[in-house]
Design a protein around this motif. Sequence first.
Motif, PDB file in Angstrom:
ATOM      1  N   ALA A 184       0.837  -1.192   0.000  1.00 37.26           N
ATOM      2  CA  ALA A 184       0.000   0.000   0.000  1.00 37.26           C
ATOM      3  C   ALA A 184       0.876   1.247   0.000  1.00 37.26           C
ATOM      4  O   ALA A 184       2.001   1.241   0.520  1.00 37.26           O
ATOM      5  N   THR A 185       0.362   2.321  -0.587  1.00 33.98           N
ATOM      6  CA  THR A 185       1.029   3.616  -0.493  1.00 33.98           C
ATOM      7  C   THR A 185       0.637   4.259   0.828  1.00 33.98           C
ATOM      8  O   THR A 185      -0.548   4.545   1.060  1.00 33.98           O
ATOM      9  N   LEU A 186       1.608   4.449   1.699  1.00 34.62           N
ATOM     10  CA  LEU A 186       1.325   4.901   3.061  1.00 34.62           C
ATOM     11  C   LEU A 186       1.795   6.340   3.264  1.00 34.62           C
ATOM     12  O   LEU A 186       2.897   6.715   2.843  1.00 34.62           O
ATOM     13  N   THR A 187       0.940   7.128   3.913  1.00 36.82           N
ATOM     14  CA  THR A 187       1.323   8.486   4.285  1.00 36.82           C
ATOM     15  C   THR A 187       2.144   8.439   5.567  1.00 36.82           C
ATOM     16  O   THR A 187       2.264   7.387   6.229  1.00 36.82           O
ATOM     17  N   LEU A 188       2.706   9.585   5.934  1.00 31.31           N
ATOM     18  CA  LEU A 188       3.454   9.669   7.183  1.00 31.31           C
ATOM     19  C   LEU A 188       2.551   9.344   8.369  1.00 31.31           C
ATOM     20  O   LEU A 188       2.951   8.618   9.296  1.00 31.31           O
ATOM     21  N   ASP A 189       1.296   9.830   8.358  1.00 30.63           N
ATOM     22  CA  ASP A 189       0.350   9.527   9.437  1.00 30.63           C
ATOM     23  C   ASP A 189       0.049   8.028   9.495  1.00 30.63           C
ATOM     24  O   ASP A 189      -0.091   7.453  10.578  1.00 30.63           O
ATOM     25  N   ASP A 190      -0.068   7.394   8.316  1.00 32.83           N
ATOM     26  CA  ASP A 190      -0.298   5.950   8.280  1.00 32.83           C
ATOM     27  C   ASP A 190       0.852   5.215   8.968  1.00 32.83           C
ATOM     28  O   ASP A 190       0.635   4.296   9.773  1.00 32.83           O
ATOM     29  N   ARG A 191       2.073   5.618   8.639  1.00 34.28           N
ATOM     30  CA  ARG A 191       3.242   4.935   9.211  1.00 34.28           C
ATOM     31  C   ARG A 191       3.318   5.125  10.721  1.00 34.28           C
ATOM     32  O   ARG A 191       3.690   4.209  11.456  1.00 34.28           O
ATOM     33  N   VAL A 192       2.941   6.307  11.177  1.00 34.96           N
ATOM     34  CA  VAL A 192       2.929   6.555  12.624  1.00 34.96           C
ATOM     35  C   VAL A 192       1.909   5.651  13.298  1.00 34.96           C
ATOM     36  O   VAL A 192       2.183   5.038  14.343  1.00 34.96           O
TER      37      VAL A 192
END
Length: 227
Positions: A42-50
Amino acid sequence: MAFTIVRRLLRRTAAVTAATILTCAAAAAVATPALAAPPKAATLTLDDRVDLQRVEQYLNGIRTLTARFTQYSPDGGTAEGVLYLSRPGHMRFEYDAPSPIMLLADGTWVIYYDKNLKQVTYLPIGSTPAWFLLRNDISLEGDVTITKFERGPGVLRATLVETKHPENGTVTLTLSDKPMELKQWSLVDAQSKTTTVVLSEPRIGAPIDPSVFAFDDPRPHGPQGGQ
């Protein structure tokens, strides 16, 4: 051989069909020698990774878990019982009567046991799609690929596969947020059939007697590996 035995068990009882959360995908992998395509991350945003780091920290904080569960099988059947989990390597699904099924991960094997028929099936624990939940150190990257991440009001959902063995199936974890708590997981197997386990009354960190994860094989010759 293991695939044939599991299919027979699945036909005999809806409770076993529900138990495919750990074993159906593993059996499909045994029966399908062709290599699966690499999973698409999946393409993950910085918030997703957090948030995924928070999920990983939460899962690693669970050393023992006891909960009631309701399991929903692809054919619409349901089964209930008690789940015991002790990391690393140990899990037990104890189904309520009248189901005769016990499903156990003992650190080496995933074991089906039909108490009425005295039939036992063994599969290597590492070939099951839920194996990552039982590891000593849970990581949501590297060996595991996140293929989808969703965020809703008070809910996080992460769908993942084993990076090297996507044929074992996909697992979607659903967690409440603030406070974070594992609520359910769903498995989609190689036949695109979904089995879901919903947890209730969870107890985290309480001691669990090691005997809960012991299995005394009733057969004269004991485990035969996939038999």
